[in-house]
Design a protein around this motif. Structure first.
Motif, PDB file in Angstrom:
ATOM      1  N   SER A   1     -25.075  46.729 -15.168  1.00 27.70           N
ATOM      2  CA  SER A   1     -26.494  46.627 -15.828  1.00 27.70           C
ATOM      3  C   SER A   1     -27.335  47.752 -15.618  1.00 27.70           C
ATOM      4  O   SER A   1     -26.733  48.534 -15.199  1.00 27.70           O
ATOM      5  CB  SER A   1     -27.482  45.422 -14.817  1.00 27.70           C
TER       6      SER A   1
ATOM      7  N   ASP B   1     -28.032  51.315 -18.126  1.00 25.60           N
ATOM      8  CA  ASP B   1     -27.790  52.424 -17.928  1.00 25.60           C
ATOM      9  C   ASP B   1     -27.468  53.605 -18.122  1.00 25.60           C
ATOM     10  O   ASP B   1     -27.485  53.569 -16.550  1.00 25.60           O
ATOM     11  CB  ASP B   1     -27.749  52.460 -20.103  1.00 25.60           C
ATOM     12  N   PRO B   2     -26.072  54.310 -18.148  1.00 25.78           N
ATOM     13  CA  PRO B   2     -26.045  55.876 -17.532  1.00 25.78           C
ATOM     14  C   PRO B   2     -26.885  56.446 -17.408  1.00 25.78           C
ATOM     15  O   PRO B   2     -26.839  57.360 -16.701  1.00 25.78           O
ATOM     16  CB  PRO B   2     -24.590  56.255 -18.726  1.00 25.78           C
ATOM     17  N   GLN B   3     -27.423  56.871 -18.395  1.00 27.59           N
ATOM     18  CA  GLN B   3     -29.007  58.117 -18.208  1.00 27.59           C
ATOM     19  C   GLN B   3     -29.937  57.084 -16.964  1.00 27.59           C
ATOM     20  O   GLN B   3     -30.341  58.837 -16.538  1.00 27.59           O
ATOM     21  CB  GLN B   3     -29.578  57.645 -19.679  1.00 27.59           C
TER      22      GLN B   3
ATOM     23  N   GLU C   1     -19.108  55.950 -18.220  1.00 30.11           N
ATOM     24  CA  GLU C   1     -18.840  55.206 -18.579  1.00 30.11           C
ATOM     25  C   GLU C   1     -17.927  54.984 -20.043  1.00 30.11           C
ATOM     26  O   GLU C   1     -17.989  55.038 -21.133  1.00 30.11           O
ATOM     27  CB  GLU C   1     -20.355  54.418 -19.827  1.00 30.11           C
TER      28      GLU C   1
ATOM     29  N   THR D   1     -17.608  52.554 -22.706  1.00 31.43           N
ATOM     30  CA  THR D   1     -18.356  52.859 -23.711  1.00 31.43           C
ATOM     31  C   THR D   1     -18.148  54.278 -24.389  1.00 31.43           C
ATOM     32  O   THR D   1     -19.376  54.932 -25.838  1.00 31.43           O
ATOM     33  CB  THR D   1     -19.161  52.205 -23.395  1.00 31.43           C
TER      34      THR D   1
ATOM     35  N   SER E   1     -20.174  56.442 -23.499  1.00 31.22           N
ATOM     36  CA  SER E   1     -21.193  56.774 -22.984  1.00 31.22           C
ATOM     37  C   SER E   1     -21.656  57.488 -22.127  1.00 31.22           C
ATOM     38  O   SER E   1     -21.485  57.261 -20.725  1.00 31.22           O
ATOM     39  CB  SER E   1     -22.671  55.196 -22.947  1.00 31.22           C
TER      40      SER E   1
ATOM     41  N   GLY F   1     -24.523  59.443 -19.143  1.00 37.98           N
ATOM     42  CA  GLY F   1     -25.781  59.698 -18.651  1.00 37.98           C
ATOM     43  C   GLY F   1     -26.200  61.562 -18.126  1.00 37.98           C
ATOM     44  O   GLY F   1     -25.285  61.303 -16.928  1.00 37.98           O
TER      45      GLY F   1
END
Length: 243
Positions: free
Chosen positions: A71, A73-75, A97, A100, A102, A104
């Motif tokens: 759940s 997001d990386p940021q 991640e 994906t 992604s 953060g």
């Protein structure tokens, strides 16, 4: 509450849960994606860069690798971990991640007003922004592993370069140049002030500030009427005859 469990009983609370986060990893790296099994050389390289920044410059870099976050997001996770792990603002948290690609970035914006009291690893935010922009520009996104490798390497190299410049003593030639610049600037300001004063004095000498004084004139009363009352006779002077 969504959370991620890792080794040694550490719990990283995800956005939406409580602000309870476990202690930071001792070696600076959390590998939930299993990258160490597929590419142990890259994991060793990441750990070495983390160790070098910490030991040489007091800068705390933490990297968290995930395949996919359950759940959040990386940021958001990077920002939360940064607040918990680096409260003094002397480091950064990267959450990557893998599936994906992604990323953060939990960077610090807190700055100690007194440089003498600032942590050794504290970096001005504008320097961090320059390092991140260069890393994003030069990243190789051909694969998740290449993206992680090139970005993390650029970040480590960028901070190393900053600390080397910061700790490098000022050379004699540079000191002389700075002194000449300061003296030249002061002389230029003094010259400008002198020129302004001369212009003001010259303007005053041309009449811009001159005053004219007229003498007092004694005027007697006419026919005893101080306010111009009574009759007044008039005469005409000229070459013609009387009318």
């Amino acid at each position: 509450m969504g959370s991620l469990l890792c080794g040694a009983g550490q719990t990283f609370t995800m956005p939406g849960g409580e602000d309870t986060v476990g202690p930071p990893p001792a070696d600076g790296l959390v590998d939930h994606a299993g990258l160490g099994h597929r590419n142990p050389a890259l994991v060793a390289k990441l750990r070495e860069g983390i160790r070098q920044l910490r030991d040489d410059h007091g800068f705390q870099l933490y990297i968290l690798l995930e395949s996919v976050l359950v759940s959040g997001d990386p940021q958001l996770l990077a920002s939360r971990l940064r607040r918990s792990w680096i409260p003094k603002g002397d480091g950064m948290v990267l959450v990557f991640e893998m599936d994906t690609r992604s990323l953060g970035i939990g960077q610090s914006f807190e700055q100690e007003a007194d440089p003498t009291k600032a942590p050794a690893g504290q970096v001005p935010s504008y320097e961090t922004n320059l390092i991140l922009e260069k890393a994003k520009t030069n990243v190789n996104a051909a694969s998740a592993e290449l993206m992680l490798d090139t970005f993390a390497s650029q970040v480590v190299d960028g901070y190393n370069g900053y600390f080397l410049r910061k700790n490098q003593p000022v050379s004699r030639d540079r000191s002389v140049k700075m002194g000449l610049i300061i003296v030249g600037g002061a002389a230029a300001l003094a010259l400008l002030g002198l020129m302004a004063a001369l212009l003001v004095h010259r303007s005053d000498s041309r009449g811009g500030g001159r005053c004219f004084y007229f003498p007092d004139v004694q005027a007697s009363e006419r026919l005893g009427a101080p306010y111009g009352g009574g009759e007044v006779s008039s005469r005409r002077f000229g070459t013609g005859g009387r009318s």
